[in-house]
Enzyme design. Sequence first.
Site, PDB file in Angstrom:
ATOM      1  N   ASP A  74       3.719  10.455   4.855  1.00  7.49           N
ATOM      2  CA  ASP A  74       3.347  10.207   3.421  1.00  7.49           C
ATOM      3  C   ASP A  74       1.958  10.322   2.709  1.00  7.49           C
ATOM      4  O   ASP A  74       1.111  11.025   2.322  1.00  7.49           O
ATOM      5  CB  ASP A  74       4.121  10.414   2.438  1.00  7.49           C
ATOM      6  CG  ASP A  74       4.763   9.470   1.834  1.00  7.49           C
ATOM      7  OD1 ASP A  74       4.168   8.136   2.849  1.00  7.49           O
ATOM      8  OD2 ASP A  74       5.608   9.441   1.197  1.00  7.49           O
ATOM      9  N   HIS A  75       0.824   8.985   3.688  1.00  9.58           N
ATOM     10  CA  HIS A  75       0.146   8.880   3.103  1.00  9.58           C
ATOM     11  C   HIS A  75      -1.114   8.922   3.623  1.00  9.58           C
ATOM     12  O   HIS A  75      -1.895   9.916   3.570  1.00  9.58           O
ATOM     13  CB  HIS A  75       0.473   7.454   2.719  1.00  9.58           C
ATOM     14  CG  HIS A  75       0.816   6.700   1.563  1.00  9.58           C
ATOM     15  ND1 HIS A  75       2.476   6.628   1.614  1.00  9.58           N
ATOM     16  CD2 HIS A  75       0.317   5.479   0.517  1.00  9.58           C
ATOM     17  CE1 HIS A  75       2.825   6.361   0.282  1.00  9.58           C
ATOM     18  NE2 HIS A  75       1.711   5.739  -0.331  1.00  9.58           N
ATOM     19  N   ASP A  87       7.098   0.585  -0.088  1.00  6.48           N
ATOM     20  CA  ASP A  87       6.282   1.106  -1.384  1.00  6.48           C
ATOM     21  C   ASP A  87       6.760   0.626  -2.944  1.00  6.48           C
ATOM     22  O   ASP A  87       7.728   0.320  -3.116  1.00  6.48           O
ATOM     23  CB  ASP A  87       6.274   2.245  -1.290  1.00  6.48           C
ATOM     24  CG  ASP A  87       5.371   2.889  -1.911  1.00  6.48           C
ATOM     25  OD1 ASP A  87       4.022   3.169  -1.204  1.00  6.48           O
ATOM     26  OD2 ASP A  87       5.096   3.192  -2.608  1.00  6.48           O
ATOM     27  N   ARG A  91      -0.615   5.490 -11.401  1.00  6.06           N
ATOM     28  CA  ARG A  91      -1.426   4.147 -11.288  1.00  6.06           C
ATOM     29  C   ARG A  91      -3.698   4.451 -11.717  1.00  6.06           C
ATOM     30  O   ARG A  91      -3.699   6.042 -10.504  1.00  6.06           O
ATOM     31  CB  ARG A  91      -2.192   3.177 -10.253  1.00  6.06           C
ATOM     32  CG  ARG A  91      -0.030   2.325 -10.222  1.00  6.06           C
ATOM     33  CD  ARG A  91      -1.035   1.524  -8.874  1.00  6.06           C
ATOM     34  NE  ARG A  91       0.637   0.985  -8.250  1.00  6.06           N
ATOM     35  CZ  ARG A  91       1.178   0.961  -7.571  1.00  6.06           C
ATOM     36  NH1 ARG A  91       0.916   0.939  -6.316  1.00  6.06           N
ATOM     37  NH2 ARG A  91       2.181  -0.175  -7.423  1.00  6.06           N
ATOM     38  N   SER A 141       0.378  -2.585  -5.967  1.00  4.53           N
ATOM     39  CA  SER A 141       1.029  -1.711  -4.292  1.00  4.53           C
ATOM     40  C   SER A 141       1.825  -3.496  -3.571  1.00  4.53           C
ATOM     41  O   SER A 141       2.149  -4.490  -3.885  1.00  4.53           O
ATOM     42  CB  SER A 141       0.251  -1.747  -3.371  1.00  4.53           C
ATOM     43  OG  SER A 141       0.343  -2.161  -2.791  1.00  4.53           O
ATOM     44  N   ARG A 181       1.829  -3.036  -0.473  1.00  2.00           N
ATOM     45  CA  ARG A 181       1.314  -3.194   0.779  1.00  2.00           C
ATOM     46  C   ARG A 181       0.946  -4.730   1.615  1.00  2.00           C
ATOM     47  O   ARG A 181      -0.052  -5.453   0.997  1.00  2.00           O
ATOM     48  CB  ARG A 181      -0.441  -2.760   0.499  1.00  2.00           C
ATOM     49  CG  ARG A 181      -1.168  -3.274  -0.202  1.00  2.00           C
ATOM     50  CD  ARG A 181      -2.927  -1.993  -0.141  1.00  2.00           C
ATOM     51  NE  ARG A 181      -2.238  -1.263  -0.843  1.00  2.00           N
ATOM     52  CZ  ARG A 181      -3.191  -0.600  -1.610  1.00  2.00           C
ATOM     53  NH1 ARG A 181      -4.272  -0.699  -1.915  1.00  2.00           N
ATOM     54  NH2 ARG A 181      -2.670   0.378  -2.453  1.00  2.00           N
TER      55      ARG A 181
HETATM   56  C1  MIC Z   1       0.499   2.801  -3.554  1.00  2.00           C
HETATM   57  O1  MIC Z   1       0.528   3.509  -5.083  1.00  2.00           O
HETATM   58  O2  MIC Z   1      -0.543   2.058  -3.582  1.00  2.00           O
HETATM   59  C2  MIC Z   1       0.736   2.562  -2.456  1.00  2.00           C
HETATM   60  C3  MIC Z   1       0.011   3.090  -1.661  1.00  2.00           C
HETATM   61  O3  MIC Z   1       2.103   4.291  -2.496  1.00  2.00           O
HETATM   62  C4  MIC Z   1       0.908   1.020  -1.835  1.00  2.00           C
HETATM   63  C5  MIC Z   1       2.082   0.982  -0.747  1.00  2.00           C
HETATM   64  C6  MIC Z   1       0.547   1.199   0.118  1.00  2.00           C
HETATM   65  O4  MIC Z   1      -0.929   0.838  -0.123  1.00  2.00           O
HETATM   66  O5  MIC Z   1       0.473   1.549   1.707  1.00  2.00           O
HETATM   67  C7  MIC Z   1       2.716   1.041  -2.854  1.00  2.00           C
HETATM   68  O6  MIC Z   1       2.917   1.502  -3.946  1.00  2.00           O
HETATM   69  O7  MIC Z   1       3.207   0.308  -1.988  1.00  2.00           O
HETATM   70 FE1  SF4 Z   2       2.305   7.949  -3.065  1.00  2.00          FE
HETATM   71 FE2  SF4 Z   2       1.712   5.595  -4.118  1.00  2.00          FE
HETATM   72 FE3  SF4 Z   2       0.857   7.177  -5.592  1.00  2.00          FE
HETATM   73 FE4  SF4 Z   2       3.232   7.716  -4.924  1.00  2.00          FE
HETATM   74  S1  SF4 Z   2       2.189   5.671  -6.017  1.00  2.00           S
HETATM   75  S2  SF4 Z   2       2.776   9.078  -4.413  1.00  2.00           S
HETATM   76  S3  SF4 Z   2       3.931   6.195  -2.947  1.00  2.00           S
HETATM   77  S4  SF4 Z   2       0.075   6.702  -2.913  1.00  2.00           S
END
Ligand code: MIC
Ligand code: SF4
Length: 650
Positions: free
Chosen positions: A70-71, A125, A386, A544, A546
Site C-alpha cells: 500500500d505504500h 506499521d 501526521r 512510525s 519503521r
Molecule cells: C507512517 O505512517 O509513517 C508509515 C509509513 O505507515 C510507517 C511505516 C513505515 O515507515 O513504513 C508507520 O506508521 O509505521
Molecule cells: Fe499509510 Fe501510514 Fe499514512 Fe496510514 S499513516 S495511510 S499506514 S502512510
Amino acid sequence: MGQEEDLGKNIVEKIFESHLVYGRIKTGSPVGLKVDQVYTQDATGTMTWLQFEAIGIDRVKVPLAVSYVDHNMLQTDYMNPDDHKFLQTVAAKYGAYFSRPGNGICHQIHLEQFAVPGKIALGTDSHTPTNGGMGMIAIGVGGLDAATVMAGAPFELTMPQVVKINLTGKLKRPWVAAMDVILEILRRLTVKGGVGKIFEYGGAGVKDLNVTERATITNMGAELGATTSIFPSDERTKFYLAAVGRRKDWVKLEADNDAEYSEIINLDLGSIEPMIAQPHSPDNVVTVKSLTGAKIGQVCIGSCTNSSYQSMRSVASVLKGNTVAEGVNLLINPGSKQLYQMISKESLTSTMISAGARMLEASCGPCIGMGGAPGSGQVSVRSYNRNFPGRSGTKDAFVYLASPVSCAVFAVKGKIVDLRKSGIKIGKFVEPKKYLINRNFIIPPKKDTSKVTVIKGPNIKEISVKEPLKDKIEAEVLLKLGDNITTDDIMPAGSKVLPFRSNIPKISEFVFSGIDSTFSQRANAAKAKGGCIVIGGENYGQGSSREHAAIAPMYLGLQAVIAKSFARIHKANLINFGILPLQFRNPSDHEKIAQGDMFVIKDVIKSMQGDQTYAIENKTKGFTFWVVSDLNKRQKEIIIKGGLLPYTKK
Ligand code: MIC
Ligand code: SF4
C-alpha cells in the site's frame, strides 16, 4: 489492577490472560503473548520477510499472516514493482495471504477482512491499533519483532498501564466526527500522553460509535504514543461483522463491572466540537472555529485514519452539487478497493469527480509523501494522522489535520470555516446492513510451496547485521537534538527515499537528511574511529514503526542513543539492532553536551549486567555524567549479541 483471580478484569487483561505464554500481567513486568495474526505492509515488509527468510523457518507459525502492498505504489521505475513481486512470491513460499497492489491500505482492509474481537494481531506499521476498533489487541511493531513471531516466538512486551477512557453522551453529528474525538484526546494528553499505556474505551457513550468510527479513534491513538487502544465488542461490532459477511467471527467482549484501571479519563461525546491539528504536530489541536477564515491551497481526504465507507459517504454528501473552490486542489484516496467499488456503484465517486476532486488509488499516497505534495508554503488540510514537518514532501508546507467532513467543507469554501455556519446541508449517515465484498485481490496461502521461487530484484540487498556489543564504546556525539524527534526526522520517507527500503547501504545516505544533510557522510567518517552517538530529548523516535530508523543508523555505526525518554516502538527497534537506548540519569546533563564531543563509556557489559548505570566520560569537556538503561534479561542478551537476528539464530 485486577491481576488476581477473584478481581474484576478489564478487556486488556482478559485478552492478555487468554494469550499468556509467560510472565505476569502486572504493569511494568515483561509478558510473553501468543499472537494470532501478523501483517506486514510493503515499506516495512520487504525487510521483515528478508529477516524471516534469514531465520530459516519453512512456513509461518502464526494462524494468519498477511502481506499487504500500500505504500510504495508510485512505480516510477523497477524498484517498487520488484518489491511487489518479492512480497508476492515470499508470501506464497511461506504461507501468508498476499494483498495485491491496488487492494488498499493495510489497516482498512484488515479491519474489513481479518480483524476478530478478542484476538491479538501484530502489524509492521504503527497504525495497526486501527483494529482495536474491532475489540482486538492490535500492536504496531518493528519488522524483526514481527519476523520472530511469525517464526514461532511469543511476542514480549512490558505490561503497559491500562487507562480507561469513559465515554458518555453522543456526538453532535453530522458536523462532529470520530476524528474530532481523537483530536480532542490528543489536545488533552499530547503526543507523549500514551507512552507505556493502553487506552481501553468504555462507558455508555461507546454504543454511539460504530466500528469504523471506533477504528478512527484507535488508529490515531498511535499519535498519543500508546501501545494500543481498544473498544469492547458489542452489538455494534456484531452488526459490522455481519455487514462485512463475517458474523461468525463475533464474540462479546466487555470489561467486568468491577474492573480496575490505572487511571480513568472522562469524555462527554456531546461536548466535542469540530477540531483541527495545526502544524507541525498532531497534538497542536484547536477548535475549527478558532481558525475561521484561514485560506487553504490543498485538501487531502483518506489515509488509514479516515477512509472508511462512512468517511467517503460524508465527503460525497458535502460535495454533492458543489464545486471545489478555485485555488484548492482536492485529492481523495479511499481506503480499500472494495469500498472504492462500493462508492462507485452508488455513484458517490461520480459526485466527487463532478465536484472537481482528483481521485487517487486506494493506497497511502500523499500521507507518506508518495505524490500529492502541496506547493511551496502552501496550507494543506488533511484527514490524515501526521503533520510532521516535511512529511508531505514539501519542506515549507503547513499541514493541518481534520475530519473528512471538515476537509470536504473547507475544499468547497476554499478556507477554514465553522462547519455549522457553512450553509452546506448533508444527509444523515445510515450504517449499511451489507457492504460490498470483493476478495479477488487477496491471494490465499498455498498448501504446497515446494515449487515456489522467491524472486528478488536488483534493489533488494543483503540484510545488515551488527557486530556483538563492545565493552568499551569510544564515539563522537554526531548530532544533538531536542524533544519529540520523529522517525520521519531520523529516516525520512517520501517518493525519493521509500523505494530504497530493501537497500540499506543506499537508504542510509538519507539518515537525518532533513535535519543535517552531512550526517551520513560524517557518520561514515566516524565509523573508523569507533562510531557515533546521537543525543535526544523527550519522546525520541515518536511516530512510525519503521525499523529503518534503527537499521540505517546502525549501518552508519551508531552505538548508542542517549535521550531523556524514548517512544516505545523505536526503542524496541534500537534494541533489536543492537543499539543501546540510554537515558540521562539527570536530564539537565543534556544541556552540558555539544555536538562534536567525544564520549568514552567503559565497562559497558558489566554496567548492563549490574544496576544498569553507566558512567560516561566527556573527554572533550572533561567531566563525567551518568546514564541508565532499563533493559530486561532478554533485551540485554539481544544487545550483547548485536541484535535480535544474531540472538534468534544462536
Ligand atoms: C507512517 O505512517 O509513517 C508509515 C509509513 O505507515 C510507517 C511505516 C513505515 O515507515 O513504513 C508507520 O506508521 O509505521
Ligand atoms: Fe499509510 Fe501510514 Fe499514512 Fe496510514 S499513516 S495511510 S499506514 S502512510
